[in-house]
Design a protein around this motif. Sequence first.
Motif, mmCIF file in Angstrom:
data_model
loop_
_atom_site.group_PDB
_atom_site.id
_atom_site.type_symbol
_atom_site.label_atom_id
_atom_site.label_comp_id
_atom_site.label_asym_id
_atom_site.label_seq_id
_atom_site.Cartn_x
_atom_site.Cartn_y
_atom_site.Cartn_z
ATOM 1 N N VAL A 1 77.533 32.897 100.393
ATOM 2 C CA VAL A 1 78.735 32.406 101.056
ATOM 3 C C VAL A 1 79.804 33.485 101.017
ATOM 4 C CG1 VAL A 1 80.497 30.590 101.089
ATOM 5 C CG2 VAL A 1 78.195 30.067 100.251
ATOM 6 N N ALA A 2 80.456 33.683 102.153
ATOM 7 C CA ALA A 2 81.604 34.579 102.256
ATOM 8 C C ALA A 2 82.722 33.819 102.950
ATOM 9 C CB ALA A 2 81.231 35.827 103.062
ATOM 10 N N LEU A 3 83.945 34.226 102.684
ATOM 11 C CA LEU A 3 85.105 33.617 103.323
ATOM 12 C C LEU A 3 85.978 34.706 103.921
ATOM 13 C CD1 LEU A 3 86.129 30.975 100.640
ATOM 14 C CD2 LEU A 3 85.050 30.515 102.855
ATOM 15 N N SER A 4 86.641 34.363 105.012
ATOM 16 C CA SER A 4 87.610 35.282 105.601
ATOM 17 C C SER A 4 88.981 35.002 105.017
ATOM 18 C CB SER A 4 87.655 35.109 107.124
ATOM 19 O OG SER A 4 88.373 33.927 107.464
ATOM 20 N N ASP A 5 89.899 35.908 105.279
ATOM 21 C CA ASP A 5 91.298 35.623 104.976
ATOM 22 C C ASP A 5 91.819 34.652 106.038
ATOM 23 O OD1 ASP A 5 91.312 37.328 107.175
ATOM 24 O OD2 ASP A 5 92.885 38.609 106.407
ATOM 25 N N ASP A 6 93.065 34.212 105.896
ATOM 26 C CA ASP A 6 93.619 33.215 106.818
ATOM 27 C C ASP A 6 93.750 33.720 108.252
ATOM 28 O OD1 ASP A 6 93.794 31.243 104.873
ATOM 29 O OD2 ASP A 6 95.828 31.819 104.294
ATOM 30 N N ALA B 1 86.480 39.716 105.783
ATOM 31 C CA ALA B 1 85.514 38.857 105.083
ATOM 32 C C ALA B 1 85.309 39.377 103.670
ATOM 33 C CB ALA B 1 84.185 38.845 105.826
ATOM 34 N N SER B 2 85.189 38.453 102.718
ATOM 35 C CA SER B 2 84.929 38.810 101.327
ATOM 36 C C SER B 2 83.817 37.932 100.765
ATOM 37 C CB SER B 2 86.185 38.581 100.474
ATOM 38 O OG SER B 2 87.242 39.382 100.921
ATOM 39 N N PRO B 3 82.955 38.501 99.912
ATOM 40 C CA PRO B 3 81.940 37.677 99.254
ATOM 41 C C PRO B 3 82.637 36.572 98.451
ATOM 42 C CG PRO B 3 81.542 40.010 98.855
ATOM 43 C CD PRO B 3 82.886 39.901 99.496
ATOM 44 N N MET C 1 75.603 36.728 98.612
ATOM 45 C CA MET C 1 77.002 36.591 99.020
ATOM 46 C C MET C 1 77.505 37.869 99.691
ATOM 47 S SD MET C 1 79.282 36.465 95.571
ATOM 48 C CE MET C 1 78.980 37.557 94.207
ATOM 49 N N VAL C 2 76.998 39.020 99.283
ATOM 50 C CA VAL C 2 77.371 40.264 99.956
ATOM 51 C C VAL C 2 76.768 40.289 101.360
ATOM 52 C CG1 VAL C 2 77.150 42.786 99.905
ATOM 53 C CG2 VAL C 2 77.750 41.546 97.823
ATOM 54 N N ALA C 3 75.528 39.829 101.504
ATOM 55 C CA ALA C 3 74.914 39.738 102.838
ATOM 56 C C ALA C 3 75.724 38.794 103.728
ATOM 57 C CB ALA C 3 73.466 39.272 102.724
ATOM 58 N N ALA C 4 76.184 37.672 103.160
ATOM 59 C CA ALA C 4 77.001 36.725 103.928
ATOM 60 C C ALA C 4 78.300 37.377 104.391
ATOM 61 C CB ALA C 4 77.299 35.476 103.100
ATOM 62 N N SER C 5 78.888 38.209 103.539
ATOM 63 C CA SER C 5 80.142 38.867 103.931
ATOM 64 C C SER C 5 79.898 39.900 105.032
ATOM 65 C CB SER C 5 80.843 39.499 102.726
ATOM 66 O OG SER C 5 80.161 40.622 102.260
ATOM 67 N N ILE C 6 78.747 40.557 105.015
ATOM 68 C CA ILE C 6 78.409 41.506 106.084
ATOM 69 C C ILE C 6 78.214 40.759 107.400
ATOM 70 C CG2 ILE C 6 76.647 43.132 106.910
ATOM 71 C CD1 ILE C 6 76.230 43.855 103.875
ATOM 72 N N ILE C 7 77.507 39.635 107.354
ATOM 73 C CA ILE C 7 77.312 38.809 108.562
ATOM 74 C C ILE C 7 78.661 38.397 109.127
ATOM 75 C CG2 ILE C 7 76.503 36.548 109.382
ATOM 76 C CD1 ILE C 7 74.211 36.871 107.204
ATOM 77 N N LEU C 8 79.524 37.872 108.266
ATOM 78 C CA LEU C 8 80.822 37.394 108.727
ATOM 79 C C LEU C 8 81.700 38.541 109.235
ATOM 80 C CD1 LEU C 8 82.837 35.128 109.167
ATOM 81 C CD2 LEU C 8 83.467 35.292 106.742
ATOM 82 N N GLN C 9 81.741 39.651 108.509
ATOM 83 C CA GLN C 9 82.582 40.774 108.948
ATOM 84 C C GLN C 9 82.100 41.348 110.267
ATOM 85 O OE1 GLN C 9 85.502 41.829 107.113
ATOM 86 N NE2 GLN C 9 85.825 42.485 109.219
ATOM 87 N N ASP C 10 80.784 41.479 110.433
ATOM 88 C CA ASP C 10 80.242 41.973 111.713
ATOM 89 C C ASP C 10 80.639 41.048 112.853
ATOM 90 O OD1 ASP C 10 79.111 44.137 110.434
ATOM 91 O OD2 ASP C 10 77.036 43.417 110.596
ATOM 92 N N TYR C 11 80.577 39.736 112.620
ATOM 93 C CA TYR C 11 80.961 38.769 113.643
ATOM 94 C C TYR C 11 82.457 38.898 113.975
ATOM 95 C CZ TYR C 11 82.035 34.414 115.976
ATOM 96 O OH TYR C 11 82.489 33.482 116.885
ATOM 97 N N LEU C 12 83.297 38.941 112.939
ATOM 98 C CA LEU C 12 84.746 39.052 113.159
ATOM 99 C C LEU C 12 85.085 40.340 113.908
ATOM 100 C CD1 LEU C 12 86.033 37.822 109.671
ATOM 101 C CD2 LEU C 12 86.014 36.526 111.821
ATOM 102 N N ASP C 13 84.439 41.448 113.544
ATOM 103 C CA ASP C 13 84.680 42.722 114.213
ATOM 104 C C ASP C 13 84.253 42.654 115.682
ATOM 105 O OD1 ASP C 13 85.635 43.734 111.823
ATOM 106 O OD2 ASP C 13 83.808 44.910 111.381
ATOM 107 N N MET C 14 83.137 42.008 115.945
ATOM 108 C CA MET C 14 82.635 41.894 117.321
ATOM 109 C C MET C 14 83.610 41.081 118.189
ATOM 110 S SD MET C 14 79.314 39.887 118.733
ATOM 111 C CE MET C 14 80.213 38.357 118.555
ATOM 112 N N LYS C 15 84.237 40.074 117.603
ATOM 113 C CA LYS C 15 85.139 39.197 118.363
ATOM 114 C C LYS C 15 86.492 39.848 118.660
ATOM 115 C CE LYS C 15 82.841 35.584 119.258
ATOM 116 N NZ LYS C 15 82.605 35.239 120.650
#
Length: 136
Positions: free
Chosen positions: A15-20, A25-27, A121-135
């Motif tokens: 699980v990773a969460l983004s900031d507000d 994204a952070s693990p 959790m690090v893999a989750a943060s990579i998934i989330l950060q890649d998605y946020l960067d793409m958007k």
Amino acid sequence: MKAMGIDFGMARIGVALSDDTMFLASPFQTYKRKDIETDLNYFANLIKEKNVSLVVCGLPMNMQGEEQEIAKKTREFMAQLKEKIDFELEFFDERLTSSIAEDILRETEKDWKKRKEKLDMVAASIILQDYLDMKR
């Protein structure tokens, strides 16, 4: 509002969460699975507690871009979670995220057992950060 990244697995879920602002994204944690009902309740409560509006779930694909066997179980789990709580759901290609996470952790953590605890959790943060960067 926040985004949550999920690296789904049969034994553990990263699980990773983004900031507000949904910029970084952070693990957050590696959740050890128990049973389906406990797992679903845990994630429904976590989504509420952390004020998550978007969940980005890694979708296991092979190098040819085809869904792997576990992708079906990933989709089923997320469908069941959506029945419990309303949130926006995006699936995102997670190819190579575990090996990238392993490379990152190898730099900071020499002990394999400790790396393994953090890997999902690090893999989750990579998934989330890649998605946020793409958007952006």
